[in-house]
Design an enzyme around this catalytic site. Sequence first.
Site, PDB file in Angstrom:
ATOM      1  N   ALA A 127       0.870  -1.176  -0.020  1.00 36.82           N
ATOM      2  CA  ALA A 127      -0.090  -0.031  -0.117  1.00 36.82           C
ATOM      3  C   ALA A 127       0.876   1.111   0.004  1.00 36.82           C
ATOM      4  CB  ALA A 127      -1.024  -0.037   1.232  1.00 36.82           C
ATOM      5  N   ASN A 195       1.887  -3.178   8.624  1.00 41.40           N
ATOM      6  CA  ASN A 195       3.150  -3.399   7.897  1.00 41.40           C
ATOM      7  C   ASN A 195       3.579  -2.254   6.850  1.00 41.40           C
ATOM      8  OD1 ASN A 195       3.347  -6.148   8.616  1.00 41.40           O
ATOM      9  ND2 ASN A 195       1.541  -6.540   7.437  1.00 41.40           N
ATOM     10  N   HIS A 225      -3.307   6.472   4.444  1.00 44.62           N
ATOM     11  CA  HIS A 225      -1.951   6.671   5.154  1.00 44.62           C
ATOM     12  C   HIS A 225      -1.602   8.049   4.415  1.00 44.62           C
ATOM     13  CE1 HIS A 225      -2.166   2.499   6.268  1.00 44.62           C
ATOM     14  NE2 HIS A 225      -2.257   2.091   5.272  1.00 44.62           N
TER      15      HIS A 225
END
Length: 273
Positions: A127, A195, A225
Site C-alpha cells: 500500500a 506493515n 495513510h
Amino acid sequence: MESTTKPLRVAIAGLGAIGKSLATRLADGVVPGVILTAVSAKNHDKAKDFVKTLAYPVKVLAISELEPEADVIVECAPAELLGDIIAPFLRAKKKAIVLSVGAILFKPELIELAKTTGGTIMVPTGALIGLDAMIAAAEGEIFSVKMVTNKPPLGLKGAPHLIENNISVDGLTKPLKVFSGNAREAAKGFPANLNVVVALALAGVGPEKTHLEIWADPTVVRNTHTIIVDSDSAKFSMKMENIPSENPKTGRIVAQSVVAMLRKMLATFQVGT
C-alpha cells in the site's frame, strides 16, 4: 522452437483474502513464466475446496513441505508463523516474499540467516506509494519521517495495543487517536495492521526514528495513510486511500503488489528503483 527457460515456481503460505486473491491470479496465468505449485493453510479441508476453484490443481501441503515444491514462497499468514514459513527457503538459497514485514523487526535472525545462506527476503511495496522515493532519499540524509494512519474502527479491533490499554473503538462518532509512537512500537501493538509503516521505516531511517499516529476513524471507509518526509534531497508528502480487501485490516492493493513484484523478477525491462 520451445523456450528452455524453466518457469518460476511459487508457493503461497496462508489463504486469507490476500492469499486467495494471489493464488487465483497466478493460476489464471497473469504473470507469464510464473506457475503456482502449492499452497498451505491452517484448515486443509477448506484449502482443498478453494484449490478446486483454481484454473488448475495445485498441492495443499503443510508449511514444512513447501520448500521442495517452489523457488519462491509468498508469506500471507499470521505474523507468528513467519520463521517457520520462510526459513526453509532461505536455507535453500531461495527467495521469500514477506507480507508480515512487521514481524521481521522482532526476528532479526531471519535477516542474518539470509545473509549467511545467500537466500533473499523481499518486501513488496504493497500500500506504500513513494517507497522508491524513500529508498532514494535514504542514500542521502533523512531528517524526519512522520506517518498518520486513519482506519475504519473495525479494521483495528482486536489489536494488542487496544486490548492492553483498554481502548474501545466501538460506537465512535468522530476520529479517536489510539496510538502515537515509533514504528517498532506500532508493529508490536498492531501486528495485523501496520506493515506499511514498517516497510517505510526499513526503507528509510529505521523503526525508532519513524514516527506514527493511528486514528480509529468512523468517517473513513478506506485505510488512509499520510506520510511526510524531509530529507537533504527532497521534501515530499503522500496520501494513500486503500480499498480494503475482504479482510478489513488489509488493502486490496497488497495482492496486486505481489503480482507486480513477481512480474518484475522476470522482466527484461524494469521501471522503478
